[in-house]
Design a protein around this motif. Structure first.
Motif, short mmCIF file in Angstrom:
data_model
loop_
_atom_site.label_atom_id
_atom_site.label_comp_id
_atom_site.label_asym_id
_atom_site.label_seq_id
_atom_site.Cartn_x
_atom_site.Cartn_y
_atom_site.Cartn_z
N TYR A 1 57.40 -15.95 -15.34
CA TYR A 1 57.44 -17.04 -16.18
C TYR A 1 58.97 -16.71 -17.28
O TYR A 1 59.25 -15.65 -17.39
CB TYR A 1 56.23 -17.20 -17.13
CG TYR A 1 55.15 -17.57 -16.42
CD1 TYR A 1 55.21 -19.01 -16.14
CD2 TYR A 1 54.12 -16.81 -16.05
CE1 TYR A 1 54.12 -19.61 -15.31
CE2 TYR A 1 52.89 -17.35 -15.34
CZ TYR A 1 52.91 -18.69 -15.08
OH TYR A 1 51.89 -19.34 -14.44
N THR A 2 59.38 -17.86 -17.71
CA THR A 2 60.62 -17.86 -18.45
C THR A 2 60.03 -17.47 -20.03
O THR A 2 58.88 -17.65 -20.29
CB THR A 2 61.13 -19.07 -18.51
OG1 THR A 2 60.43 -20.32 -19.03
CG2 THR A 2 61.95 -19.53 -17.09
N TYR A 3 60.89 -16.98 -20.83
CA TYR A 3 60.68 -16.65 -22.31
C TYR A 3 60.28 -18.01 -22.85
O TYR A 3 59.02 -18.23 -23.74
CB TYR A 3 61.82 -16.22 -22.92
CG TYR A 3 61.44 -15.66 -24.26
CD1 TYR A 3 61.22 -14.52 -24.44
CD2 TYR A 3 61.76 -16.40 -25.45
CE1 TYR A 3 60.86 -13.47 -25.70
CE2 TYR A 3 61.46 -15.99 -26.67
CZ TYR A 3 60.82 -14.58 -26.90
OH TYR A 3 60.87 -14.08 -27.99
N PHE A 4 60.53 -19.16 -22.47
CA PHE A 4 60.41 -20.34 -22.89
C PHE A 4 58.81 -20.81 -22.57
O PHE A 4 58.19 -21.31 -23.23
CB PHE A 4 61.19 -21.73 -22.52
CG PHE A 4 60.69 -23.07 -22.96
CD1 PHE A 4 60.79 -23.21 -24.31
CD2 PHE A 4 60.13 -23.92 -21.91
CE1 PHE A 4 60.70 -24.70 -24.73
CE2 PHE A 4 59.84 -25.21 -22.52
CZ PHE A 4 60.08 -25.65 -23.98
N ALA A 5 58.33 -20.24 -21.51
CA ALA A 5 56.85 -20.42 -21.08
C ALA A 5 56.03 -19.75 -22.19
O ALA A 5 54.96 -20.32 -22.22
CB ALA A 5 56.64 -20.09 -19.38
N ALA A 6 56.49 -18.56 -22.37
CA ALA A 6 55.64 -17.88 -23.27
C ALA A 6 55.51 -18.52 -24.71
O ALA A 6 54.73 -18.42 -25.49
CB ALA A 6 56.43 -16.54 -23.73
#
Length: 594
Positions: free
Chosen positions: A339-344
């Motif tokens: 997952y991307t940082y944005f997903a977090a």
């Protein structure tokens, strides 16, 4: 979204007169009255024009098809009948300026005294706000660059609570990225050093700071040489957890030096962890949004300009963020399946929303300007518009010593820590000066200036106002004047003896406080409180100094005991508002300056 209805804040004289003016205008216009909600009351730009100014005629002229000045004269005539209004004038293109009777101001001072430190505090609104701030990577002690965001965030949280919201202060631990693996390897090197190895020069890419030496030594004490016999795949998670805990203890201690304590420390890794073999919280959030059609499989156009070497045209898992205000749809999954940082970020907002918050405030560094639109879009997407995200950006702090800039570099280990700054100049100067510029403007912090005892040092000048107020009460007691409790100082008949223009001017300034703190909370601009306190201190010191030149204006005059008690009420009011404002900033209100 407003924090509270200003009309419910009875101490706010501007809200009070908004209500009065709307009633008067409504009575004049009768059934022809249009929407009156745009009528506002503010202090005039020039204090010589009066105490209050309203735009009533300006905003109603067009809907009524009348000239603003002509309409203003009609409204002015109606307002002249108000019992608390001494004079009304129509100025410029149609502004209506009001001057209030002295009795209104002295009665308001009584309210200041009766409310004490709660003067200006709004009633609970039921609104729940999460304020996340600092959130530095747990890779070392905090430096002065982190300091500004910490102070701004903490003061915003204080303001929002004062304005009636239920506030939670939160710290987001960035413990899921590669930087914590780098930290672990850096600590492991210091661990080997503590066991007697010669490690030589710190390899490039690792953290070289001496602050890791005691961490490595403590690890060697508890684990001895056990970790050296393991492969990196075995020792890395052990050392990583140990190092993160050690760094967070250090960060908590640094924050306590500033008087900052978060109620929640939230781990980014908890979003990636699987729940008993089930999907991670990020995966659950993405799946839930996919069911609502907010997440989809699609491709993104290539970035403008020269293509980066690692760019690939592929189908991706994307958030439909352009539909909720972002400038592009955002990827949630990397090409390697992680997952991307944005997903977090999306999952983290969903977690906050599930905890029942109406608004999430993020205090970020200026280099995170690109996050504003995307976080606002996340809020709309995740909550379907039922919650909002507000982003406050903090510009860099430039540190000076003896006029020379102090260089900071976390990776080289050559930096000035927050602890060192607080130890040298004290918590209060640090907190006040970090707010003495708007957060999105650069700030110069000069060690010499923030410890100087002069008018040019704002924090000294404001705290000295409180200390001077305390000294006035000691003078009164020394002169044999029995000083009653604050509630007794609020005697309206006695306060009516205050008639000097400087005294009334001080009360006018005190009366601005409820409106000021509410506006500062709504705008999330705590620097407004610091500026206001300096202006109030300036007026107070000026009035005190007038008494040196004109004995009849002194706060303490044993030959005029009733007038002295009235003036002590004014002094107490000033001291109370100064103490209240300093508390919002996170600074003390001393009774003596040494």
């Amino acid at each position: 979204m407003p924090i509270s209805d200003p009309l419910e804040t009875l101490m706010n004289i501007f809200a009070d007169f908004e209500t009065r003016i709307r009633k008067a205008v409504g009575a004049v216009l009768g059934t022809d009255a249009p929407d009156l909600s745009r009528i506002a009351v503010e202090p005039p730009r020039d204090a010589g024009h009066g105490d209050l100014s309203t735009n009533a005629a300006m905003v109603l002229a067009k809907p009524l098809g009348r000239k603003p000045r002509e309409l203003g004269e009609t409204f002015a005539e109606a307002l002249r009948g108000n019992a608390d209004v001494e004079a009304v004038e129509v100025a410029g293109p149609g502004f209506i300026n009001l001057r209030l009777k002295p009795a209104y101001w002295t009665n308001h001072l009584a309210e200041v005294l009766e409310r004490g430190l709660d003067y200006g505090r709004a009633a609970p609104t039921g609104r729940r706000i999460n304020v996340e701030y600092v959130s530095a990577n747990p890779t070392g002690p905090m430096h002065v660059g982190h300091c500004r965001g910490a102070v701004v965030g903490d003061s915003i949280a204080n303001l929002l609570a004062f304005a009636g919201a239920e506030v939670v202060k939160e710290y987001y631990i960035n413990d899921a990225g590669e930087q914590v693996n780098v930290l672990a390897r850096s600590v492991f090197l210091r661990y080997r050093e503590a066991l007697g190895e010669t490690i030589g020069e710190i390899p490039a890419g690792l953290y070289p700071g001496d602050y890791l030496k005691p961490v490595g030594a403590a690890l060697a004490l508890t684990r001895r040489d056990e970790l050296k016999r393991m492969d990196e795949a075995e020792w890395l998670p052990i050392v990583r957890d140990y190092a993160i805990n050690a760094m967070m203890m250090m960060i908590r201690d640094d924050l306590k030096r500033l008087g900052i304590e978060h109620e929640v420390f939230f781990s980014e890794r908890s979003l990636h962890a699987r729940n008993g073999g089930n999907a991670s919280r990020i995966a659950e959030t993405v799946a839930a949004l996919q069911e609502r059609g907010i997440v989809y499989q699609g491709t993104l156009p290539p970035p403008k300009g020269q293509l980066p070497e690692d760019w690939e045209d592929r189908e991706q898992t994307l958030l439909r963020s352009t539909e909720v205000g972002d400038d592009m749809d955002r990827p949630l999954v990397k090409s390697n399946g992680s997952y991307t940082y944005f997903a977090a970020d999306v999952a983290y907002f969903a977690d906050k929303f599930a905890r029942g918050f109406d608004e999430m405030v993020y205090v970020l560094g200026a280099d995170h300007g690109g996050y504003v639109k995307r976080l606002e879009a996340v809020a709309k997407a995740v909550s379907a518009g039922r919650a909002e995200a507000s982003v406050v950006l903090c510009q860099l702090v430039k540190l000076y010593r003896d006029g020379e800039p102090v260089k900071m570099s976390k990776r080289s280990g050559d930096f000035v820590t927050l602890a060192e700054v607080v130890e040298e100049v004290g918590r209060d100067p640090v907190r006040f000066m970090m707010l003495y510029r708007k957060s999105d403007a650069p700030l110069d912090f000069d060690f010499a200036k923030v410890t100087e005892q002069s008018k040019d040092n704002p924090v000294f000048y404001v705290q000295y106002a409180h200390a001077r107020a305390a000294s006035v009460f000691r003078q009164a007691q020394g002169a044999g004047i029995e000083v009653p409790a604050d509630a007794a100082l609020a005697d309206r008949e006695r306060l009516a003896l205050l008639a000097d223009e400087g005294e009334i001017g001080l009360i006018r300034k005190l009366a601005e406080y409820p409106r000021l703190v509410l506006a500062a909370a709504e705008a999330k601009e705590p620097h407004r409180v610091a500026f206001y306190l300096y202006d109030l201190a300036q007026l107070f010191h000026a009035q005190y100094n007038r008494g040196r030149d004109v004995p009849g204006l002194r706060f303490v005059n044993p030959d005029e005991p009733r007038l002295t008690l009235a003036r002590l009420g004014l002094v107490r009011g000033v001291a109370s508002v100064v103490a209240s404002g300093l508390k919002l900033i996170g600074a003390d209100a001393p009774d003596e300056m040494r």
